[in-house]
Scaffold this active site. Structure first.
Site, PDB file in Angstrom:
ATOM      1  N   LYS A 256       3.160  -7.640  24.300  1.00 45.75           N
ATOM      2  CA  LYS A 256       4.077  -8.648  23.771  1.00 45.75           C
ATOM      3  C   LYS A 256       5.138  -7.923  22.957  1.00 45.75           C
ATOM      4  O   LYS A 256       4.992  -7.700  21.742  1.00 45.75           O
ATOM      5  CB  LYS A 256       3.317  -9.664  22.910  1.00 45.75           C
TER       6      LYS A 256
ATOM      7  N   SER B  89       5.433 -16.615  29.876  1.00 45.59           N
ATOM      8  CA  SER B  89       4.906 -17.011  28.582  1.00 45.59           C
ATOM      9  C   SER B  89       4.742 -18.534  28.539  1.00 45.59           C
ATOM     10  O   SER B  89       3.962 -19.086  29.294  1.00 45.59           O
ATOM     11  CB  SER B  89       5.802 -16.486  27.459  1.00 45.59           C
TER      12      SER B  89
END
Length: 640
Positions: free
Chosen positions: A220, A436
């Site tokens: 991330k 996401s």
């Protein structure tokens, strides 16, 4: 007895009348002139306001007469700004006030529909591609329009492309043409692809600014610009195969369209400096020498060439042209009956309805609807609920989003789950990006489809919070006080993040991530450990996602409708798109004036919403109370 005399109040003397002051004649004149100018100024301002309101009213309530398509016309495709899934957030009023410079982007589905219809329209003899206003596009959208252009060429009609300059995305569209023409002083440059970012860790240290980061997932990368001075090795390693696949696909497309060796196309991009050193020719002449461009012509010569190519005027007169937007007004809508090529064995003979809901842009909770760069949760949920109330036979959810707020994404997912519980199959169709939070809302669909070049995955969660307590200490400012609950969650940008704050926020992030993993596990029928192995915030192309069981099939929107019809056991179907039909400006004005549900109740509602979006999408880390499932690299990189 006689009464005592009543005392008499003496009457004050009356002052003599004041003598009238003499008025200054010049002062009176100047006051009169000032009053006249004030009157004129106010009148002009009022007239301008009235004129503006009249223009807005005319722009909204009236339009140009329906355009006509002349015989032997050339259809002109001139995309503006960007290629997008949906343009319902654009404002025609603003477009009018900005002299037609355009806001928003070009809707890909409309372009494909127009080009396909023109292929069988006897009035259209050629397609002219003028991509000079296109700023950028995903490879998925470029390929969709490119396929439609190839269908147009297959009908035997001519396609010509012209521009003063060609960027990488512009040339992708132009390469499908039979002839590519450029201005003699133009340039054709390939920039390649890159994932890159700016890193502020050293600067923030020098400024004594602390950025507290909380994430679940080693890949991330949204927090890395604030914690590192360079891209982490693991993120770099994950990006390399993606770049290789996407850039390889781009080079292959140009090679096939121009009938050139792939090595020649690659060398033009990577070795342009070397090619220029070996010649005294400019970029325009070099691109023609490399057979990337067919002719170098100015506008006048190009018009004569187009008349000759279309062979519709022996005198060389300019052929009639019709713009894509005008052509869309005179051709049938896409709501006709479609037939399933390979229906299910037990498909019914009746015609069903398939709903289409588009989620485009960052997923946020905003007081207005969707546009090309953001998606309001309330808007998406409203459209999904409308499809449910209409009892559609199936729903296609078209996603072009890098994600956003976890809470906002969850609201959309729950609306889709209610649809599934009613027995209505849901097909998630991924466009350029569905990562996401964009994958969060797709994970439980009955079928997930993506293009090979789609960017998806990024299953991870993060939150960040900047504080400047050390900066303030440098200038003698400190924070102190007494608190009823010293360990309660109370991060403050001025006093920082305490150890208990950090523990609580990280726990929220971890819980959200575990929730994400379980959603994917349930939707994809995988174990949590298997999901965790391909999660961690890592992004994948659609081709890679298929190999990792994150999607079911490779295909575009047309194929998604076919699959939805099969799931609903239909032989024939109609498409109903659920979207905001009015501009965001008009919706906001109606809300602000009380003619609709007053979500804003203020003329500042739209401005506040826009400001909130900037804060959320550009630097979402400033809102510590939000937890994000956002693929930041998907919002900034890989624009062709």
């Amino acid at each position: 007895m006689s009464e005592p005399p009543i005392p008499q109040t003496p009457t004050p003397p009356v002052p003599p009348p004041a003598k009238p002051k003499r008025q200054n004649i010049f002062l009176l004149i100047f006051r009169g002139i000032g009053a006249v100018f004030r009157f004129i100024r106010v009148s002009i301002a009022n007239l301008l306001i009235i004129l503006l309101l009249l223009l807005i009213f005319v722009a909204v309530s009236t339009g140009d007469p329906e355009p006509e398509v002349a015989q032997d016309s050339v259809l002109v495709f001139e995309p503006k700004q960007s290629l997008v899934e949906d343009t319902s957030g654009s404002d025609p009023i603003l477009d009018f006030l900005m002299s037609g410079t355009g806001v928003g982007g070009t809707k890909v589905r409309d372009v494909v529909r127009a080009i396909r219809h023109a292929a069988s329209d006897d009035r259209i003899v050629a397609l002219e591609v003028r991509p000079h206003r296109l700023l950028g596009a995903s490879l998925v959208h470029l390929n969709a329009i490119g396929s439609a252009i190839e269908e147009f060429k297959a009908s035997g009609k001519k396609v010509v492309a012209y521009s003063n300059f060609y960027s990488q995305s512009q040339y992708h569209l132009a390469s499908h043409a039979d002839k590519v023409v450029m201005h003699p002083y133009g340039e054709l440059v390939f920039t390649g692809l890159a994932f890159e970012n700016q890193y502020f860790h050293t600067l923030l240290n020098k400024l004594h600014v602390n950025v507290h980061t909380f994430r679940a997932g080693d890949y991330k990368s949204a927090v890395e610009p604030y914690t590192r001075d360079s891209m982490s090795p693991e993120v770099k390693a994950s990006y390399i195969p993606i770049l290789q696949q996407l850039w390889g696909g781009y080079v292959e497309t140009i090679s096939n369209n121009r009938n050139l060796p792939e090595t020649q196309v690659f060398d033009y991009a990577d070795g342009l400096a070397t090619l220029l050193k070996g010649t005294d020719k400019g970029l325009a002449e070099l691109s023609r020498e490399q057979r990337l461009v067919d002719e170098l012509l100015g506008p006048a010569d190009y018009s004569e060439s187009l008349a000759s190519d279309t062979q519709i005027s022996a005198s060389g007169d300019k052929p009639p042209r019709i713009a894509m937007d005008d052509y869309l007004e005179v051709i049938p809508s896409s709501s006709g009956t479609l037939t399933v090529e390979e229906p299910a064995d037990d498909a019914t003979s009746s015609t069903g309805r398939i709903g289409l809901v588009t989620v485009s842009g960052a997923i946020l909770t905003l007081p207005f609807g969707q546009g090309s760069d953001l998606e309001s949760t309330s808007s998406a949920v409203k459209h999904i609920n409308s499809a449910a109330k209409a009892n559609v036979d199936a729903l296609v959810l078209r996603i072009d989003s890098p994600g956003g707020s976890v809470f906002a994404s969850e609201q959309i997912r729950m609306a889709l789950r209610e649809l599934s519980e009613k027995g209505i199959p849901v097909v998630a169709s991924m466009a350029g990006t569905a990562a996401s939070g964009g994958y969060w809302i797709a994970a439980e669909a009955d079928l997930i489809m993506a293009s090979e070049s789609t960017i998806t995955g990024s299953i991870g969660v993060f939150a960040t919070f900047p504080s400047v307590e050390e900066s303030l200490e440098q200038v003698g400012v400190n924070t102190d006080g007494v608190y009823s609950a010293p360990n309660a969650l109370r991060p403050d940008p001025l006093s920082g993040v305490s150890e208990s704050d950090a523990t609580i926020i990280q726990a929220i992030v971890n819980t959200s991530y575990d929730r994400f993993l379980n959603i994917v596990s349930n939707g994809r029928e995988m174990s949590v450990d298997d999901v965790r192995a391909i999660a961690g915030g890592r992004i994948w192309t659609g081709k890679q996602a298929l190999e990792n069981n994150l999607v079911d099939k490779i295909g575009g929107l047309d194929q998604a409708f076919e699959e939805a019809a099969k799931l609903a056991k239909l032989k024939k179907y109609r498409i109903r798109e659920y979207r905001d039909r009015r501009s965001s400006l008009l919706r906001t004005l109606l809300e602000a004036t009380g003619f609709e549900s007053p979500l804003a109740n203020s003329r500042l509602g739209h401005l506040i919403g826009e400001s909130q979006y900037i804060v959320d999408n550009v630097w979402p880390k400033v809102q510590f109370r939000r937890v994000y499932a956002l693929c930041e690299s998907c919002t900034t990189g890989l624009i062709f």
